[in-house]
Design a protein around this motif. Sequence first.
Motif, short mmCIF file in Angstrom:
data_model
loop_
_atom_site.label_atom_id
_atom_site.label_comp_id
_atom_site.label_asym_id
_atom_site.label_seq_id
_atom_site.Cartn_x
_atom_site.Cartn_y
_atom_site.Cartn_z
N UNK A 1 56.13 72.67 -101.03
CA UNK A 1 56.16 73.89 -99.48
C UNK A 1 54.96 74.55 -100.15
N UNK A 2 54.94 74.78 -101.33
CA UNK A 2 53.07 75.69 -101.33
C UNK A 2 51.83 74.73 -101.03
N UNK A 3 51.94 73.33 -101.28
CA UNK A 3 50.61 72.70 -101.17
C UNK A 3 50.51 72.92 -99.10
N UNK A 4 52.07 72.72 -98.80
CA UNK A 4 51.85 72.98 -97.31
C UNK A 4 51.45 73.99 -96.80
N UNK A 5 52.20 75.56 -97.20
CA UNK A 5 50.86 76.60 -96.48
C UNK A 5 49.89 76.87 -97.44
N UNK A 6 49.92 76.12 -98.27
CA UNK A 6 47.63 76.26 -99.04
C UNK A 6 47.41 75.33 -97.45
N UNK A 7 47.64 74.44 -97.06
CA UNK A 7 47.12 73.73 -96.41
C UNK A 7 47.04 74.24 -95.05
N UNK A 8 47.65 75.09 -94.43
CA UNK A 8 48.19 75.77 -93.44
C UNK A 8 47.32 76.53 -93.30
N UNK A 9 46.89 77.90 -94.27
CA UNK A 9 46.14 78.65 -94.47
C UNK A 9 44.42 78.16 -94.41
N UNK A 10 44.31 76.64 -95.24
CA UNK A 10 42.85 76.48 -95.58
C UNK A 10 42.59 75.81 -93.50
N UNK B 1 26.04 94.95 -76.42
CA UNK B 1 27.15 93.52 -77.34
C UNK B 1 26.39 93.61 -78.29
N UNK B 2 27.25 93.57 -79.60
CA UNK B 2 27.22 93.81 -81.16
C UNK B 2 27.27 92.43 -80.92
N UNK B 3 26.42 92.40 -82.02
CA UNK B 3 26.44 90.88 -82.98
C UNK B 3 27.48 90.30 -83.55
N UNK B 4 28.57 88.96 -83.62
CA UNK B 4 30.14 89.03 -83.53
C UNK B 4 29.50 88.61 -85.86
N UNK B 5 30.74 88.64 -85.75
CA UNK B 5 30.57 88.63 -87.50
C UNK B 5 30.11 86.96 -87.57
N UNK B 6 29.54 86.58 -88.53
CA UNK B 6 29.32 85.50 -89.06
C UNK B 6 29.86 84.56 -89.67
N UNK B 7 31.08 84.96 -90.40
CA UNK B 7 32.32 84.29 -90.45
C UNK B 7 33.85 85.33 -89.99
N UNK B 8 34.85 84.39 -89.74
CA UNK B 8 35.89 84.54 -89.94
C UNK B 8 36.69 85.74 -90.67
N UNK B 9 37.92 86.26 -90.20
CA UNK B 9 38.27 87.39 -91.44
C UNK B 9 39.58 86.41 -92.31
N UNK B 10 38.35 85.97 -93.24
CA UNK B 10 38.78 84.45 -94.51
C UNK B 10 40.19 85.79 -95.09
N UNK B 11 40.50 86.61 -95.50
CA UNK B 11 41.86 87.46 -95.94
C UNK B 11 42.11 86.81 -94.96
N UNK B 12 42.65 87.44 -94.27
CA UNK B 12 44.09 87.47 -93.28
C UNK B 12 44.12 85.78 -93.24
N UNK B 13 42.89 84.97 -92.74
CA UNK B 13 43.27 83.82 -92.22
C UNK B 13 44.06 82.99 -93.72
#
Length: 212
Positions: free
Chosen positions: A131-140, A197-209
Amino acid sequence: MASPGTKLFPGLHRAINELLDGNAAAGIPPRTPEQVIARINRRWYGENAEERAAADYRGCDRCTASGCTAPRRVLENAEGCDRIKNRNSWLAAAILAQDCPNPGCEDGQIIGGGRCRACEERHAERREAARAAADAAARWEAHSEAHSAAQAALRAWKEAEAAEERRLRTTLAQAGVWGVKLDHQVGQHMNGWRDRNPRPAARGNERQAMGA
């Protein structure tokens, strides 16, 4: 495995007798013929022994039709070849290998008793690890998708920015605006464009993902 009426390999015959007789001094209870047959089937079919013992099976790059000279795959050598070179000797060793540290356990059931607590705990640990491995894979995966989306949005924004600047420079040049005046007007216009037209962030919300 042996066909009906075929004399068993001596080592395999001894292994079966060890299971049937048990060892009272070592705390190993005797198995019934039905339990021994079930164990043989679990080992043989559960570990794909029929396929791994076939002449055309290739477990590594050193396998040939006549055999294999590479080291065997064992607990201490997970990278070894898993081809079975001798069916009888492999099965003799396999059926004597105890799955559970409790010598009285047979397939999760204590002989003469109830369910094996050690097996239940191991299975629970494996389920939790899976389960932990599946959760980690989903988060990644979520992180990777968010990062890819952010990169795509940034590329699109840069392309739109460059296209807008080219459009304006062409328009002003055709109107006779050149040099410093052209650069000044383009700079002012593009500053306003970026505000709208604000410049978008270069990376997604990693902490949330990543579930932080």
